[in-house]
Design a protein around this motif. Structure first.
Motif, PDB file in Angstrom:
ATOM      1  N   CYS A 147       0.795  -1.271   0.151  1.00 36.65           N
ATOM      2  CA  CYS A 147       0.215  -0.442   0.322  1.00 36.65           C
ATOM      3  C   CYS A 147       0.729   1.178  -0.541  1.00 36.65           C
ATOM      4  N   VAL A 148       0.553   2.266  -0.886  1.00 35.95           N
ATOM      5  CA  VAL A 148       1.568   3.013  -1.331  1.00 35.95           C
ATOM      6  C   VAL A 148       0.589   4.762  -0.148  1.00 35.95           C
ATOM      7  N   GLY A 149       0.105   4.514   0.334  1.00 35.74           N
ATOM      8  CA  GLY A 149      -1.481   5.330   1.482  1.00 35.74           C
ATOM      9  C   GLY A 149      -2.343   5.569   0.245  1.00 35.74           C
ATOM     10  N   PHE A 150      -3.365   6.749   1.115  1.00 41.77           N
ATOM     11  CA  PHE A 150      -4.371   7.522   0.822  1.00 41.77           C
ATOM     12  C   PHE A 150      -3.653   8.732  -0.519  1.00 41.77           C
ATOM     13  N   ALA A 151      -4.492   8.277  -1.532  1.00 40.02           N
ATOM     14  CA  ALA A 151      -4.775   9.200  -2.417  1.00 40.02           C
ATOM     15  C   ALA A 151      -5.819   9.504  -2.790  1.00 40.02           C
ATOM     16  N   TRP A 152      -6.195  11.337  -3.654  1.00 37.31           N
ATOM     17  CA  TRP A 152      -6.582  11.431  -4.505  1.00 37.31           C
ATOM     18  C   TRP A 152      -7.617  11.238  -6.287  1.00 37.31           C
ATOM     19  N   GLY A 208      -8.869   7.354  -1.826  1.00 35.36           N
ATOM     20  CA  GLY A 208      -9.228   6.131  -1.125  1.00 35.36           C
ATOM     21  C   GLY A 208      -7.439   5.727  -1.170  1.00 35.36           C
ATOM     22  N   ASP A 209      -6.745   4.082  -0.282  1.00 35.87           N
ATOM     23  CA  ASP A 209      -6.198   3.590  -0.781  1.00 35.87           C
ATOM     24  C   ASP A 209      -4.840   3.177  -1.841  1.00 35.87           C
ATOM     25  N   ARG A 210      -4.181   3.279  -2.024  1.00 35.38           N
ATOM     26  CA  ARG A 210      -3.630   2.850  -3.542  1.00 35.38           C
ATOM     27  C   ARG A 210      -2.540   2.011  -2.820  1.00 35.38           C
ATOM     28  N   HIS A 211      -2.704   1.243  -4.392  1.00 37.64           N
ATOM     29  CA  HIS A 211      -1.163  -0.423  -4.402  1.00 37.64           C
ATOM     30  C   HIS A 211      -0.766  -0.153  -5.241  1.00 37.64           C
ATOM     31  N   GLU A 212       0.557  -1.208  -4.777  1.00 41.38           N
ATOM     32  CA  GLU A 212       0.998  -0.753  -6.143  1.00 41.38           C
ATOM     33  C   GLU A 212       0.993  -2.169  -7.686  1.00 41.38           C
ATOM     34  N   TRP A 213       1.043  -1.824  -8.656  1.00 41.07           N
ATOM     35  CA  TRP A 213       0.440  -2.434  -9.519  1.00 41.07           C
ATOM     36  C   TRP A 213       1.756  -2.898 -10.493  1.00 41.07           C
ATOM     37  N   GLN A 243       6.370  -6.133 -21.874  1.00 40.09           N
ATOM     38  CA  GLN A 243       7.074  -4.886 -20.658  1.00 40.09           C
ATOM     39  C   GLN A 243       6.139  -5.292 -20.207  1.00 40.09           C
ATOM     40  N   VAL A 244       6.822  -5.155 -18.421  1.00 40.59           N
ATOM     41  CA  VAL A 244       6.350  -5.266 -17.437  1.00 40.59           C
ATOM     42  C   VAL A 244       6.383  -2.694 -16.908  1.00 40.59           C
ATOM     43  N   GLU A 245       4.895  -3.023 -16.328  1.00 38.37           N
ATOM     44  CA  GLU A 245       4.539  -2.276 -16.387  1.00 38.37           C
ATOM     45  C   GLU A 245       3.805  -1.601 -14.594  1.00 38.37           C
ATOM     46  N   GLN A 246       3.969  -0.182 -14.385  1.00 39.31           N
ATOM     47  CA  GLN A 246       4.132   0.021 -12.711  1.00 39.31           C
ATOM     48  C   GLN A 246       3.069   1.111 -12.888  1.00 39.31           C
ATOM     49  N   GLY A 247       2.227   0.589 -11.968  1.00 41.08           N
ATOM     50  CA  GLY A 247       0.727   2.149 -11.516  1.00 41.08           C
ATOM     51  C   GLY A 247       0.129   1.927  -9.775  1.00 41.08           C
ATOM     52  N   GLU A 248      -0.558   2.705 -10.208  1.00 40.14           N
ATOM     53  CA  GLU A 248      -1.064   2.525  -8.622  1.00 40.14           C
ATOM     54  C   GLU A 248      -2.491   1.934  -8.817  1.00 40.14           C
ATOM     55  N   VAL A 249      -2.954   1.270  -7.896  1.00 37.01           N
ATOM     56  CA  VAL A 249      -4.410   0.729  -8.585  1.00 37.01           C
ATOM     57  C   VAL A 249      -5.645   1.176  -6.829  1.00 37.01           C
ATOM     58  N   CYS A 250      -6.682   0.850  -7.142  1.00 34.13           N
ATOM     59  CA  CYS A 250      -7.165   0.971  -5.817  1.00 34.13           C
ATOM     60  C   CYS A 250      -8.016  -0.164  -5.264  1.00 34.13           C
ATOM     61  N   GLY A 251      -8.869   0.001  -4.267  1.00 33.42           N
ATOM     62  CA  GLY A 251      -8.488  -1.289  -3.225  1.00 33.42           C
ATOM     63  C   GLY A 251      -9.716  -2.339  -4.258  1.00 33.42           C
ATOM     64  N   ASP A 252     -10.442  -1.952  -5.029  1.00 29.86           N
ATOM     65  CA  ASP A 252     -11.311  -2.670  -5.118  1.00 29.86           C
ATOM     66  C   ASP A 252     -10.698  -3.829  -7.023  1.00 29.86           C
ATOM     67  N   CYS A 253      -9.955  -2.753  -6.989  1.00 25.35           N
ATOM     68  CA  CYS A 253      -8.778  -3.434  -8.218  1.00 25.35           C
ATOM     69  C   CYS A 253      -7.664  -3.896  -7.684  1.00 25.35           C
ATOM     70  N   LEU A 254      -7.250  -4.051  -6.647  1.00 29.52           N
ATOM     71  CA  LEU A 254      -6.592  -4.503  -6.182  1.00 29.52           C
ATOM     72  C   LEU A 254      -7.691  -6.264  -5.613  1.00 29.52           C
TER      73      LEU A 254
END
Length: 59
Positions: free
Chosen positions: A13-18, A30-35, A42-53
């Motif tokens: 979890c990377v913390g709360f974000a708008w 809400g909280d965002r999580h590494e994705w 190609q391996v990519e990276q981002g941040e996802v919400c709790g529902d997507c987690l």
């Protein structure tokens, strides 16, 4: 975007974000999580919400 993804995993979890979820584009805060995901080899990276987690982890 999900049609192009061949693999997904999540990390800490990377913390709360708008900022919008990079997977479902929800603009709710809400909280965002590494994705990590693979698109066309190609391996990519981002941040996802709790529902997507939960969806990624099969919950």
């Amino acid at each position: 975007m999900n049609d192009e993804i061949t693999h997904e995993s999540t990390g800490d979890c990377v913390g709360f974000a708008w900022s919008p979820c990079m997977r479902c584009r929800s603009r709710l805060g809400g909280d965002r999580h590494e994705w990590f995901y693979r698109v066309e080899g190609q391996v990519e990276q981002g941040e996802v919400c709790g529902d997507c987690l939960d969806e990624i982890n099969g919950i």
